[in-house]
Design an enzyme around this catalytic site. Sequence first.
Site, PDB file in Angstrom:
ATOM      1  N   ARG A  78       0.859  -1.185   0.000  1.00 32.18           N
ATOM      2  CA  ARG A  78       0.000   0.000   0.000  1.00 32.18           C
ATOM      3  C   ARG A  78       0.895   1.236   0.000  1.00 32.18           C
ATOM      4  NH1 ARG A  78      -2.262   3.217   4.617  1.00 32.18           N
ATOM      5  NH2 ARG A  78      -3.953   4.418   3.735  1.00 32.18           N
ATOM      6  N   HIS A 122      -2.606  11.004   0.479  1.00 30.16           N
ATOM      7  CA  HIS A 122      -2.119  10.803   1.845  1.00 30.16           C
ATOM      8  C   HIS A 122      -1.502  12.138   2.295  1.00 30.16           C
ATOM      9  CE1 HIS A 122      -0.843   7.407   4.773  1.00 30.16           C
ATOM     10  NE2 HIS A 122      -0.570   8.552   5.381  1.00 30.16           N
ATOM     11  N   GLU A 167      -7.237   8.647   5.890  1.00 30.69           N
ATOM     12  CA  GLU A 167      -7.560   9.348   7.126  1.00 30.69           C
ATOM     13  C   GLU A 167      -7.982  10.806   6.910  1.00 30.69           C
ATOM     14  OE1 GLU A 167      -4.422   8.905  10.002  1.00 30.69           O
ATOM     15  OE2 GLU A 167      -4.661   6.740  10.121  1.00 30.69           O
ATOM     16  N   ASN A 297      -7.628   1.930   9.857  1.00 28.05           N
ATOM     17  CA  ASN A 297      -6.338   2.083  10.532  1.00 28.05           C
ATOM     18  C   ASN A 297      -6.557   2.047  12.034  1.00 28.05           C
ATOM     19  OD1 ASN A 297      -5.331   2.475   7.984  1.00 28.05           O
ATOM     20  ND2 ASN A 297      -4.734   4.613   8.284  1.00 28.05           N
ATOM     21  N   TYR A 299      -4.446   2.043  15.881  1.00 27.98           N
ATOM     22  CA  TYR A 299      -3.223   2.090  16.682  1.00 27.98           C
ATOM     23  C   TYR A 299      -3.487   1.998  18.175  1.00 27.98           C
ATOM     24  CZ  TYR A 299      -0.749   3.468  12.448  1.00 27.98           C
ATOM     25  OH  TYR A 299      -0.202   3.471  11.196  1.00 27.98           O
ATOM     26  N   GLU A 374      -3.609   0.028   8.119  1.00 27.72           N
ATOM     27  CA  GLU A 374      -2.445   0.434   8.921  1.00 27.72           C
ATOM     28  C   GLU A 374      -2.599  -0.091  10.338  1.00 27.72           C
ATOM     29  OE1 GLU A 374      -1.390   4.614   9.151  1.00 27.72           O
ATOM     30  OE2 GLU A 374      -1.796   4.866   7.014  1.00 27.72           O
TER      31      GLU A 374
HETATM   32  C1  FCB Z   1      -1.370   7.425  10.525  1.00 25.14           C
HETATM   33  C2  FCB Z   1      -0.902   7.918   9.173  1.00 25.14           C
HETATM   34  C3  FCB Z   1       0.441   7.387   8.753  1.00 25.14           C
HETATM   35  C4  FCB Z   1       1.409   7.304   9.913  1.00 25.14           C
HETATM   36  C5  FCB Z   1       0.772   6.597  11.077  1.00 25.14           C
HETATM   37  C6  FCB Z   1       1.689   6.433  12.272  1.00 25.14           C
HETATM   38  O1  FCB Z   1      -2.237   8.347  11.075  1.00 25.14           O
HETATM   39  O2  FCB Z   1      -1.844   7.575   8.190  1.00 25.14           O
HETATM   40  O3  FCB Z   1       0.928   8.197   7.713  1.00 25.14           O
HETATM   41  O4  FCB Z   1       1.847   8.561  10.240  1.00 25.14           O
HETATM   42  O5  FCB Z   1      -0.373   7.257  11.491  1.00 25.14           O
END
Ligand code: FCB
Length: 477
Positions: A78, A122, A167, A297, A299, A374
């Site tokens: 990607r 992006h 995002e 995405n 985290y 992500e």
């Molecule tokens: C996301 C972004 C990516 C990277 C990660 C850690 O928000 O899409 O570019 O910065 O976080």
Amino acid sequence: MSSARTFPPEFLWGSATAAYQIEGAATEGGRGPSIWDTFSHTPGKTLNGDTGDVAADHVHRFREDVALMKDLGLQAYRFSISWPRVQPGGSGDFNPEGIAFYSDLVDALIEAGVAPVVTLYHWDLPQPLEDAGGWANRETAYRFAEYAERMARELGDRITVWTTLNEPWCSAYLGYGSGVHAPGRTDGAAALAAVHHLNLAHGLAGRAIRGVLGDGAKLSITLNLHVVRPDDPSSADDLDAVRRIEALANRAFLGPILDGAYPGDLVSDTASVTDWAFVQDGDLEIIRTPLDVLGVNYYSTVRVRHFDGTGERPENDGHGASAASPWIGATDVAFVQQPGPYTAMGWNIEPSGMTELLMSVHATYPDQPLMITENGAAFEDEVGADGRVHDERRVSYLHDHIDAVGAAMDAGADVRGYFVWSLMDNFEWGYGYDRRFGIVRIDYDTLERIPKDSAHWYRELVRTRTLPSVESAAQLG
Ligand code: FCB
């Protein structure tokens, strides 16, 4: 711990990057400036004044990087196209040299057996479009559709998945609300206009791509949906704070894209900031587009509580410090520090949030295929005496989060693939090169690529489709 978890053969394993974070060659090959060039070159905007001028020098080393992906056995990659590299002014003439770069990259990937998954945006808006109002200006959505159409013509059926935006939450609220991302504006009404114009851009681009390639083109958008927890689950006020943040973060995008409407509570919550007159007749029909796959995405999680205006309002939502809040209109919501452990970003590590997020999207949209576009972690890696990077905390993070994806699949979520963020260390936006997310280390002095233990571990996962143990990573390779 279910370290023997196995994934289905058709599940797609990949890694992700973004143009401005890795490419470098910022003024070469006819590329025009983007808002991130301007922002990163403005003193005080990025840690250590870092810029993407050289980054990981991917433009000059892309063949080496594709060979690395092949060696790691990745099934998909990607990446994003830098709009100002292919259309320097954001409108008008296209740049053949820029287009040729992506065409060559796509050919090299296909030859290596790696499926190209493209993101058209992006965050690197051509600067001339920002000068004309950026995403707060409706015209930007039409320019984006023209650019998308041209890319569909150029790259055509070589692309496995077309992702319009990455995002849009960040583009709108961090770019125009809190100002910690480019273009660095702090105007709540502009941020909400940007939300809508990004949604419109997605819809227009989807139509443009399908217009060129037909329904065979696989269309996607990547959202950073937030997992929002109440500080006190028994407090009605805290639950209302959750509702407000979910509206701004999640439903502002899912609503128009998948349901064809903005949530009524979002519109009324933000009435003191804007009347939403930027939503014109017909827009919502354009925005509502069936998605072949929704990119997710994940985290970390956030925790919120009601804020009654007394005392100091904590603003630790993990997205960088700013005097302005990205949470437009939500002045009675406070973000609460979460329990650790934390990554080098200060983000709390909570794999169960991954399962929870996938299950909540699945519950609302049961037929919607999903893909993790992500997931990953920054840690302070070091090269050991043996020349290797023993990044066991990253391996452990990936292990537990991929396990959590499997748990959601077991419970019925239709998840089609997983992309680790990131293939290599790169320019982490406001944090510059200080935060390393790669499974491959970049030595920023020599630009040498060194696969970390996590890369060896990921290769083993892709090869066997079975989660290897965390402890095995140091021996693999
Ligand atoms: C996301 C972004 C990516 C990277 C990660 C850690 O928000 O899409 O570019 O910065 O976080």
